[in-house]
Design an enzyme around this catalytic site. Structure first.
Site, PDB file in Angstrom:
ATOM      1  N   HIS A 129      31.696  13.464  18.279  1.00 12.66           N
ATOM      2  CA  HIS A 129      30.676  14.487  18.552  1.00 12.66           C
ATOM      3  C   HIS A 129      29.339  13.944  18.052  1.00 12.66           C
ATOM      4  CE1 HIS A 129      28.560  18.337  17.877  1.00 12.66           C
ATOM      5  NE2 HIS A 129      29.417  18.878  18.715  1.00 12.66           N
ATOM      6  N   ASP A 206      36.108  14.494  10.926  1.00  9.90           N
ATOM      7  CA  ASP A 206      35.434  15.673  11.483  1.00  9.90           C
ATOM      8  C   ASP A 206      36.521  16.654  11.928  1.00  9.90           C
ATOM      9  OD1 ASP A 206      34.319  17.536  13.186  1.00  9.90           O
ATOM     10  OD2 ASP A 206      33.252  16.092  14.440  1.00  9.90           O
ATOM     11  N   GLN A 209      37.352  20.860  15.069  1.00 11.51           N
ATOM     12  CA  GLN A 209      38.278  21.406  16.076  1.00 11.51           C
ATOM     13  C   GLN A 209      39.727  21.412  15.610  1.00 11.51           C
ATOM     14  OE1 GLN A 209      37.307  22.943  18.654  1.00 11.51           O
ATOM     15  NE2 GLN A 209      35.203  22.243  18.876  1.00 11.51           N
ATOM     16  N   LYS A 232      33.978  28.523  14.089  1.00 12.08           N
ATOM     17  CA  LYS A 232      35.007  28.139  15.064  1.00 12.08           C
ATOM     18  C   LYS A 232      36.390  28.614  14.620  1.00 12.08           C
ATOM     19  CE  LYS A 232      32.522  23.891  16.268  1.00 12.08           C
ATOM     20  NZ  LYS A 232      31.940  24.154  17.577  1.00 12.08           N
ATOM     21  N   CYS A 371      28.090  17.919  23.530  1.00 12.11           N
ATOM     22  CA  CYS A 371      27.617  17.067  22.429  1.00 12.11           C
ATOM     23  C   CYS A 371      28.433  15.778  22.315  1.00 12.11           C
ATOM     24  CB  CYS A 371      27.626  17.804  21.087  1.00 12.11           C
ATOM     25  SG  CYS A 371      26.492  19.180  21.029  1.00 12.11           S
TER      26      CYS A 371
END
Ligand code: PMP
Length: 413
Positions: A129, A206, A209, A232, A371
């Site tokens: 991302h 990261d 998600q 999220k 992104c």
């Protein structure tokens, strides 16, 4: 991960927790499939925010009056709760940030500027991302370090042979997305952590998600840093977290200065506060921090294994239905090996036009580069449409998506 034997979610009951799902758009029931961008918020998380403002709104750490003490305790305990949620040792390892992006920048500035220099390498992936890609790219420019990218295979997996070659003794940081927000690929982060550590490199994961959708244990993963966002995972916007191994955070210098992050200040110099406060300068986002912990409770009460399985099943179903058509290209791994999202393109229709038509059917998806512009370059397209699922979505909503796409296909045929 054993996800086969979990009890299915009672989606109807779950939907009742989310007032926004009652919304209609032009008289049609909202079908919200943009969860990878931002998830919806259950009543009890909304209540946690309003309870704070109604009952104990005060600044933290500073006051000794009752409201300040209540706010301080709730805000500090929220760090413990978020730490527990991802398997960290305690509040010392969890810095609250505005979001995943700010967590990335914290490490980029606080660690990267001090530790990187000419000859050093940061290894990323082609599916990063912009939050990590742009951060490391710019920190590399400032320090003279170089960024390298692990390529993806045709199926959208990381090329692990290439990874083993790209990560060398020159590597100081491996920065990898846990679950791709475009491909739905779940990356082998523990394996990458082992490779990174074999070369004395750190690894940043990261988790924007992954944390909302599957059980995450940062200690088992053995990552050095890990980042995720509240909005999220049924939490509020404006709050996220940076996990860092305590001894690394301890040695790191802060990059944002001011109140709260100091222990002692003279005209000549300052001493930093203890972890995690040395990285939280100024008045923090108290209400949302407290509600972030409430979101963790909410997800744990339902069960991350069950949420994970539900998202996978919806994504597999969407994948199967979309790949029935020859004029639809779905990106990323096969339907039975992906996280709960599907990015795709119709041969005939630009993703933005598709999204706009779907909006006429009250179906909310995302269109654009998500992104991940460099990844879209690799995929050979400027944009894609993306449907992303969460615990309150149903198979019927996938059907509504597919039917609306079919309308668009016929319109542009
Ligand atoms: N990484 C990934 C994989 C994401 O999907 C996102 C959100 N699209 C981010 C980072 C950035 O999250 P935020 O905007 O909350 O900082």
């Amino acid at each position: 991960m054993a996800t086969q034997d979990v009890t299915p979610l009672d989606v109807e009951r779950i939907r009742a927790d989310f007032p926004i799902l009652e919304r209609e758009i032009d008289g049609q029931q909202l079908v919200y499939l943009d969860n990878a961008a931002t998830s919806q918020t259950p009543e009890r998380v909304i209540d946690a925010i309003s309870d704070y403002y109604r009952e104990y709104n005060a600044n933290v750490h500073r006051g000794i009056h009752q409201l300040s003490q209540e706010a301080s305790i709730a805000y500090e305990e929220a760090h413990d709760r978020v730490a527990e949620f991802v398997g960290a040792d305690g509040r010392e390892e969890i810095v609250f940030t505005g979001n995943t992006t700010e967590a990335m920048n914290t490490v980029g500035y606080a660690w990267g500027l001090n530790e990187l220099g000419p000859g050093d390498e940061v290894v990323l992936t082609e599916m990063e991302h912009h939050a990590s890609l742009v951060t490391w790219q710019q920190i590399a420019k400032l320090t003279g370090a170089e960024c390298k990218y692990i390529p993806i295979t045709d199926e959208g997996y990381l090329d692990m042979e290439a990874a083993a070659e790209l990560i060398t003794d020159d590597t100081e940081m491996v920065s990898v997305v846990h679950v791709s927000n475009t491909l739905g690929t779940v990356n082998p982060v523990s394996e990458l952590a082992d490779i990174a550590h074999d070369h004395d490199s750190l690894i940043f994961v990261d988790g924007a998600q992954s944390v909302p959708h599957q059980p995450v244990d940062v200690e088992a993963m053995d990552c050095d840093f890990f980042a995720f966002s509240g909005h999220k995972m049924c939490g509020p916007t404006g709050i996220g977290a940076l996990y860092g191994k305590e001894h690394i955070l301890e040695e790191m210098e802060p990059y944002s200065y001011g109140g709260d992050m100091i222990l002692k200040v003279t005209f000549e110099d300052s001493q930093w506060n203890e972890l995690p406060w040395k990285f939280e300068a100024g008045t923090p986002n108290i209400a949302d921090g407290i509600a972030f912990a409430e979101a963790c409770d909410y997800l744990d009460d339902i069960g991350l294994e069950r949420i994970h399985r539900h998202g996978q099943q919806l994504a597999e179903y969407a994948y199967d239905r979309l790949t029935e058509w020859d004029d639809v290209e779905v990106y990323g791994p096969p339907g039975d090996d992906r996280a709960g999202l599907v990015a795709f393109n119709l041969e005939t229709t630009h993703a933005h036009d598709l999204s706009s038509i779907l909006n006429d059917y009250a179906v909310a998806i995302r269109a654009g580069d998500h992104c991940t512009q460099p990844l879209h370059d690799v995929l050979g397209t400027a944009a894609s449409a993306r449907a992303s699922f969460y615990l309150y979505n149903t198979r019927e909503e996938v059907d509504a998506l597919v039917e609306a796409i079919d309308e668009a296909r016929q319109l542009f045929a």
